[in-house]
Design a protein around this motif. Sequence first.
Motif, PDB file in Angstrom:
ATOM      1  N   ILE A  68      -6.220  -4.991   8.187  1.00  0.00           N
ATOM      2  CA  ILE A  68      -4.852  -5.076   8.519  1.00  0.00           C
ATOM      3  C   ILE A  68      -4.579  -6.696   7.929  1.00  0.00           C
ATOM      4  O   ILE A  68      -3.655  -6.977   7.525  1.00  0.00           O
TER       5      ILE A  68
ATOM      6  N   THR B 190      -4.605   1.590  -7.713  1.00  0.00           N
ATOM      7  CA  THR B 190      -3.646   0.418  -8.236  1.00  0.00           C
ATOM      8  C   THR B 190      -3.567  -0.316  -7.053  1.00  0.00           C
ATOM      9  O   THR B 190      -3.532   0.277  -5.666  1.00  0.00           O
TER      10      THR B 190
ATOM     11  N   TYR C 278      -1.113  -3.622  -5.328  1.00  0.00           N
ATOM     12  CA  TYR C 278       0.022  -4.314  -5.493  1.00  0.00           C
ATOM     13  C   TYR C 278       0.051  -5.571  -4.423  1.00  0.00           C
ATOM     14  O   TYR C 278      -0.379  -5.479  -3.389  1.00  0.00           O
TER      15      TYR C 278
ATOM     16  N   GLN D 133       2.989  -7.821  -2.182  1.00  0.00           N
ATOM     17  CA  GLN D 133       4.424  -7.960  -1.777  1.00  0.00           C
ATOM     18  C   GLN D 133       4.503  -9.270  -0.962  1.00  0.00           C
ATOM     19  O   GLN D 133       3.932  -9.486  -0.006  1.00  0.00           O
TER      20      GLN D 133
ATOM     21  N   SER E 244      10.489  -9.375   2.055  1.00  0.00           N
ATOM     22  CA  SER E 244      11.879  -9.366   1.498  1.00  0.00           C
ATOM     23  C   SER E 244      11.846  -9.280  -0.130  1.00  0.00           C
ATOM     24  O   SER E 244      12.902  -9.059  -0.711  1.00  0.00           O
TER      25      SER E 244
ATOM     26  N   GLY F  63      10.190  -6.453  -3.280  1.00  0.00           N
ATOM     27  CA  GLY F  63       9.344  -5.246  -3.445  1.00  0.00           C
ATOM     28  C   GLY F  63       7.968  -5.602  -4.057  1.00  0.00           C
ATOM     29  O   GLY F  63       7.727  -6.748  -4.651  1.00  0.00           O
ATOM     30  N   PRO F  64       7.038  -4.563  -3.901  1.00  0.00           N
ATOM     31  CA  PRO F  64       5.812  -4.851  -4.379  1.00  0.00           C
ATOM     32  C   PRO F  64       5.765  -5.042  -5.849  1.00  0.00           C
ATOM     33  O   PRO F  64       6.563  -4.394  -6.597  1.00  0.00           O
TER      34      PRO F  64
ATOM     35  N   TYR G 291      -1.550  -4.104  -1.240  1.00  0.00           N
ATOM     36  CA  TYR G 291      -1.574  -2.753  -0.918  1.00  0.00           C
ATOM     37  C   TYR G 291      -2.381  -2.121  -1.939  1.00  0.00           C
ATOM     38  O   TYR G 291      -2.377  -2.393  -3.079  1.00  0.00           O
TER      39      TYR G 291
ATOM     40  N   TRP H  36      -0.523   5.366  -0.150  1.00  0.00           N
ATOM     41  CA  TRP H  36      -0.575   3.838  -0.146  1.00  0.00           C
ATOM     42  C   TRP H  36      -1.267   3.548   1.234  1.00  0.00           C
ATOM     43  O   TRP H  36      -1.115   4.184   2.359  1.00  0.00           O
ATOM     44  N   GLY H  37      -1.970   2.517   1.022  1.00  0.00           N
ATOM     45  CA  GLY H  37      -2.606   1.891   2.161  1.00  0.00           C
ATOM     46  C   GLY H  37      -1.799   1.374   3.085  1.00  0.00           C
ATOM     47  O   GLY H  37      -0.363   1.161   2.688  1.00  0.00           O
ATOM     48  N   LEU H  38      -1.964   0.610   4.446  1.00  0.00           N
ATOM     49  CA  LEU H  38      -0.887   0.431   5.088  1.00  0.00           C
ATOM     50  C   LEU H  38      -0.680  -1.235   4.747  1.00  0.00           C
ATOM     51  O   LEU H  38      -0.019  -2.189   5.608  1.00  0.00           O
ATOM     52  N   GLY H  39      -1.473  -1.901   4.034  1.00  0.00           N
ATOM     53  CA  GLY H  39      -1.547  -3.066   3.594  1.00  0.00           C
ATOM     54  C   GLY H  39      -2.532  -4.131   4.241  1.00  0.00           C
ATOM     55  O   GLY H  39      -2.742  -3.767   5.433  1.00  0.00           O
ATOM     56  N   THR H  40      -2.877  -5.150   3.550  1.00  0.00           N
ATOM     57  CA  THR H  40      -3.591  -6.278   4.039  1.00  0.00           C
ATOM     58  C   THR H  40      -3.009  -7.379   3.951  1.00  0.00           C
ATOM     59  O   THR H  40      -2.303  -7.988   2.888  1.00  0.00           O
ATOM     60  N   SER H  41      -2.581  -8.051   5.063  1.00  0.00           N
ATOM     61  CA  SER H  41      -1.917  -9.185   5.147  1.00  0.00           C
ATOM     62  C   SER H  41      -2.891 -10.534   4.777  1.00  0.00           C
ATOM     63  O   SER H  41      -3.839 -10.913   5.918  1.00  0.00           O
TER      64      SER H  41
END
Lengths: 113, 111
Positions: free
Chosen positions: A8, A34, A36, A38, A41, A43-44, A87, A103-108
Amino acid sequence: LAKTTQPISMDSYEGQEVNITCSHNNIATNDYITWYQQFPSQGPRFIIQGYKTKVTNEVASLFIPADRKSSTLSLPRVSLSDTAVYYCLVGDFNAGNNRKLIWGLGTSLAVNP
Amino acid sequence: SQTIHQWPATLVQPVGSPLSLECTVEGTSNPNLYWYRQAAGRGLQLLFYSVGIGQISSEVPQNLSASRPQDRQFILSSKKLLLSDSGFYLCAWDSYTGELFFGEGSRLTVL
């Protein structure tokens, strides 16, 4: 159907190398991986793509083991501007109407001074 | 070079009102087009994708619909908005290269 799992959040400091791993145990033969980036506000934006082994471009490297069940995005010497959500995307872009892009949930990623 | 535009950038609508978000792509032909929604700044939920004019695939049952009246135009619509429709909507395209190109996004707030 490949499901992707990634951490996360991650913290780092300027100048360090950051490695973000994505798990995709059920990846299909024709799927590519792939990554991405982001910013809020926006787009990736495409970073890098690979199928197997190692891919490198001017901003990152992507490591994919032989079984392709995971992949690791490597960002060398991060800076504050690399603070973003990353992502992982797995899918077959040539599948036409039957394409499934997971898509994964994304790593912040937070890069600290 | 290819570009993608979507509008409006920001929208505040009352519950029950209609919605129309537009997306156009320039500099390429026969692109694959996508509508995504992103809630709470995380996670991309695929709503619709299209591989050609009049060909729309829906990923999630909901009160939204999509249309592709022209090769490079993709429209997201709703007849009656719900509170749960609030979010950040993203249009994207690709040409089977494996790279998705995203628009600037449209932030919808339903009150």
